[in-house]
Design a protein around this motif. Structure first.
Motif, short mmCIF file in Angstrom:
data_model
loop_
_atom_site.label_atom_id
_atom_site.label_comp_id
_atom_site.label_asym_id
_atom_site.label_seq_id
_atom_site.Cartn_x
_atom_site.Cartn_y
_atom_site.Cartn_z
N LEU A 229 2.32 2.01 -3.67
CA LEU A 229 1.08 2.34 -4.56
C LEU A 229 0.58 4.23 -3.72
CD1 LEU A 229 -1.09 -0.62 -4.37
CD2 LEU A 229 0.02 -0.23 -6.14
N TYR A 230 1.22 4.45 -2.78
CA TYR A 230 0.65 5.49 -2.46
C TYR A 230 1.99 6.62 -3.22
CZ TYR A 230 0.21 9.72 0.07
OH TYR A 230 -0.13 11.18 0.96
N LYS B 183 9.82 6.26 -9.82
CA LYS B 183 9.31 4.69 -8.81
C LYS B 183 10.72 3.87 -8.20
CE LYS B 183 5.46 4.48 -11.88
NZ LYS B 183 5.00 3.78 -13.03
N THR C 233 3.87 5.61 -5.46
CA THR C 233 4.37 5.57 -7.13
C THR C 233 3.29 6.23 -7.52
OG1 THR C 233 3.82 3.76 -6.58
CG2 THR C 233 6.67 3.95 -6.23
N ASN C 234 1.74 6.87 -6.81
CA ASN C 234 0.86 6.60 -7.64
C ASN C 234 1.32 8.33 -9.02
OD1 ASN C 234 -2.16 6.62 -8.56
ND2 ASN C 234 -2.06 9.14 -7.25
N ASN C 235 1.59 8.99 -8.80
CA ASN C 235 1.60 9.83 -9.52
C ASN C 235 3.18 10.20 -10.16
OD1 ASN C 235 -0.92 10.94 -9.19
ND2 ASN C 235 -0.07 12.20 -6.92
N TYR D 200 0.79 -1.13 0.42
CA TYR D 200 0.16 -0.06 -0.27
C TYR D 200 1.01 1.69 0.23
CZ TYR D 200 -4.31 -2.20 0.77
OH TYR D 200 -5.38 -3.65 0.57
#
Length: 226
Positions: free
Chosen positions: A86-87, A98, A89-91, A83
């Motif tokens: 994901l948070y 990354k 690397t989201n933008n 989680y």
């Protein structure tokens, strides 16, 4: 900003969901504190019951044995880490950036955006380093794998491998590199603290050197054209 997150765990790991009661959450909280402090070998449900202020029988109503409990908290850690990945690397558009996020995350150098009042993630990180492999280095690993106990670990590795593919689609070993990176990060931090002769970072005041080494390892392997 901190976010609320509820992690769903494999029900085969527990007899009664510890997240659904104050006693269950206390069991998880004090298990993490005790395993980090005294180690998994010396950790027992009898000792845990004293710390929690309950009976040993009450703990057995939640977990069949201490190995299931260890596997539970380690699986929780890998799920939470995914989680976080994901948070963070989201933008992020650049695969290289990354990868740098992945390495910083594995070095525990990114801020935690999620709120869990009963779980000390810093102590759990130490447990993942020192005790994590004990969840699968067992004679019953095949059955545990069939029961999907290690799915969070494999899901995290697969997500990191996908980032490696973004960086170099022709690289042949993204999953192997992903799992190697996870274990290598743990080994280096363990060696740095406990077996300094096995690392180049024994006298370092911080973990910047370990991060640089991990970046060198990954980007050398992923060199485009290899």
């Amino acid at each position: 900003m901190e976010l609320q997150l509820q992690i769903k765990m494999n029900p085969k790991l527990y007899l009664r969901d510890p997240e659904q009661s104050p006693l269950g959450r206390n069991i998880i909280q004090h298990s993490i504190l005790m395993i980090q402090k005294i180690g998994f070998e010396d950790f027992t449900f009898k000792k845990l019951a004293v710390e929690v202020g309950t009976t040993e029988a009450s703990i057995y109503r939640y977990f069949e044995n201490k190995h299931k409990l260890l596997t539970y908290v380690i699986a929780w850690f890998w799920t939470w880490l995914e989680y976080q990945l994901l948070y963070h690397t989201n933008n992020v558009k650049s695969p290289k950036e990354k990868i740098q996020v992945v390495i910083r995350l594995l070095a525990f150098q990114l801020p935690d955006q999620f709120t869990f009042s009963h779980i000390d993630r810093n102590r759990l990180y130490e447990i993942a380093i020192t005790e994590g492999s004990k969840s699968y280095l067992t004679k019953h690993v095949t059955q545990d794998n069939k029961d999907h106990f290690f799915k969070p670990y494999k899901d995290l590795c697969a997500r990191i491998a996908e980032i490696f593919r973004e960086y170099n689609p022709s690289y042949k070993y993204p999953r192997s590199l992903s799992s190697t990176l996870l274990e290598m990060a743990h080994y280096q931090f363990f060696f740095k603290k406990n077996l300094p002769g096995l690392t180049d970072f024994a006298n370092a005041k911080d973990d910047a050197g370990v991060v640089q080494f991990l970046q060198h390892l990954v980007f050398s392997a992923l060199k485009k054209g290899s």
